[in-house]
Design a protein around this motif. Sequence first.
Motif, PDB file in Angstrom:
ATOM      1  N   ARG A 161       0.865  -1.177   0.000  1.00  0.00           N
ATOM      2  CA  ARG A 161       0.000   0.000   0.000  1.00  0.00           C
ATOM      3  C   ARG A 161       0.898   1.222   0.000  1.00  0.00           C
ATOM      4  O   ARG A 161       2.055   1.159   0.389  1.00  0.00           O
ATOM      5  N   SER A 162       0.350   2.354  -0.419  1.00  0.00           N
ATOM      6  CA  SER A 162       1.090   3.611  -0.328  1.00  0.00           C
ATOM      7  C   SER A 162       1.001   4.086   1.105  1.00  0.00           C
ATOM      8  O   SER A 162      -0.086   4.397   1.591  1.00  0.00           O
ATOM      9  N   ARG A 181      -9.657  -1.492  -6.210  1.00  0.00           N
ATOM     10  CA  ARG A 181      -9.472  -1.312  -7.647  1.00  0.00           C
ATOM     11  C   ARG A 181     -10.800  -1.544  -8.347  1.00  0.00           C
ATOM     12  O   ARG A 181     -11.669  -2.249  -7.835  1.00  0.00           O
TER      13      ARG A 181
HETATM   14  C1  FMN Z   1       3.284   7.505  -9.835  1.00  0.00           C
HETATM   15  C2  FMN Z   1       2.591   7.716  -8.521  1.00  0.00           C
HETATM   16  C3  FMN Z   1       2.703   8.933  -7.865  1.00  0.00           C
HETATM   17  C4  FMN Z   1       2.103   9.141  -6.624  1.00  0.00           C
HETATM   18  N1  FMN Z   1       2.338  10.327  -5.970  1.00  0.00           N
HETATM   19  C5  FMN Z   1       1.888  10.476  -4.691  1.00  0.00           C
HETATM   20  C6  FMN Z   1       2.226  11.623  -3.948  1.00  0.00           C
HETATM   21  O1  FMN Z   1       2.963  12.514  -4.377  1.00  0.00           O
HETATM   22  N2  FMN Z   1       1.742  11.727  -2.692  1.00  0.00           N
HETATM   23  C7  FMN Z   1       0.944  10.773  -2.132  1.00  0.00           C
HETATM   24  O2  FMN Z   1       0.532  10.937  -0.976  1.00  0.00           O
HETATM   25  N3  FMN Z   1       0.625   9.651  -2.831  1.00  0.00           N
HETATM   26  C8  FMN Z   1       1.085   9.459  -4.080  1.00  0.00           C
HETATM   27  N4  FMN Z   1       0.801   8.309  -4.774  1.00  0.00           N
HETATM   28  C9  FMN Z   1       0.026   7.243  -4.129  1.00  0.00           C
HETATM   29  C10 FMN Z   1      -1.340   6.990  -4.756  1.00  0.00           C
HETATM   30  O3  FMN Z   1      -2.258   7.923  -4.292  1.00  0.00           O
HETATM   31  C11 FMN Z   1      -1.747   5.553  -4.417  1.00  0.00           C
HETATM   32  O4  FMN Z   1      -0.856   4.674  -5.073  1.00  0.00           O
HETATM   33  C12 FMN Z   1      -3.158   5.204  -4.842  1.00  0.00           C
HETATM   34  O5  FMN Z   1      -4.091   5.932  -4.104  1.00  0.00           O
HETATM   35  C13 FMN Z   1      -3.457   3.714  -4.662  1.00  0.00           C
HETATM   36  O6  FMN Z   1      -3.213   3.303  -3.326  1.00  0.00           O
HETATM   37  P1  FMN Z   1      -2.232   2.099  -3.027  1.00  0.00           P
HETATM   38  O7  FMN Z   1      -0.870   2.501  -3.537  1.00  0.00           O
HETATM   39  O8  FMN Z   1      -2.233   1.924  -1.539  1.00  0.00           O
HETATM   40  O9  FMN Z   1      -2.748   0.890  -3.737  1.00  0.00           O
HETATM   41  C14 FMN Z   1       1.348   8.107  -6.031  1.00  0.00           C
HETATM   42  C15 FMN Z   1       1.231   6.878  -6.699  1.00  0.00           C
HETATM   43  C16 FMN Z   1       1.848   6.681  -7.918  1.00  0.00           C
HETATM   44  C17 FMN Z   1       1.755   5.324  -8.580  1.00  0.00           C
END
Ligand code: FMN
Length: 219
Positions: A18-19, A202
């Motif tokens: 997760r992010s 998703r």
């Molecule tokens: C290329 C990319 C850039 C992103 N940039 C940010 C960001 O600058 N700040 C942030 O808080 N999340 C960022 N995210 C996280 C996304 O919000 C997150 O991947 C998305 O909501 C899906 O959640 P998950 O990664 O938990 O599956 C980014 C994700 C990707 C793939």
Amino acid sequence: METAIQPLDAPTAIRKRRSIKSFKSEPLPPELLRELVDLTVAAPSSWNLQDWRIVLVQSPEQKAALAAAAWNQQMVVQAPVTFVFAADIRSWEKPFTERIFAQAEEAGAWPTKAVEYFRKAIPDSQRALGDKIREYAVKDAMIAATHLVIAAESLGLATCFMNGWIEDQVKAVIGAADDPDLAIAVLVPVGYAAEPRLDPGRLPFGENVFVDRVGQPYT
Ligand SMILES: Cc1cc2nc3c(=O)[nH]c(=O)nc-3n(C[C@H](O)[C@H](O)[C@H](O)COP(=O)(O)O)c2cc1C
């Protein structure tokens, strides 16, 4: 004493990832960081050019400066290390490339004839890219960043891809303000999660996965 890490298998790491937006201040053991770097640069790249340029931002001063370049996103300050993935759009013109050829030839992976062909085909293909050259270099850096993210998850760490930053400011922080050939691809803080891994979910496949043609949903 530290317990040995039992790496998660790839499907589990991919599903669990997760992010993560808040990190503990706990540092990464140096050998774990080294393993992450090793798994990151194991990524493939177009012509094996390895045109990524990766900067590990670790010092408190550099982390603060990088966070300032990234809309003050605190994960950069909290995480013990943030990987800055840059790409050198003119990597193929540099002596670097001869080392890549020599290594592959010595390993027996690329026959001499292939290397001779690559010596001409690579510059030709890169010049033919025109305006797309930056996009192609960034693709390689993004693939390496994806390797890092999955490897980190597998090894019990957390990450977040980050697009939220100002390119010129990030370049200034990493000491590349005057390098017109360096493109910033993505930032990835890495550390131990200080929040639960909540899945935003998703869409069903049928929305954005198709069979044969766009619009014919894969269900
Ligand atoms: C290329 C990319 C850039 C992103 N940039 C940010 C960001 O600058 N700040 C942030 O808080 N999340 C960022 N995210 C996280 C996304 O919000 C997150 O991947 C998305 O909501 C899906 O959640 P998950 O990664 O938990 O599956 C980014 C994700 C990707 C793939």
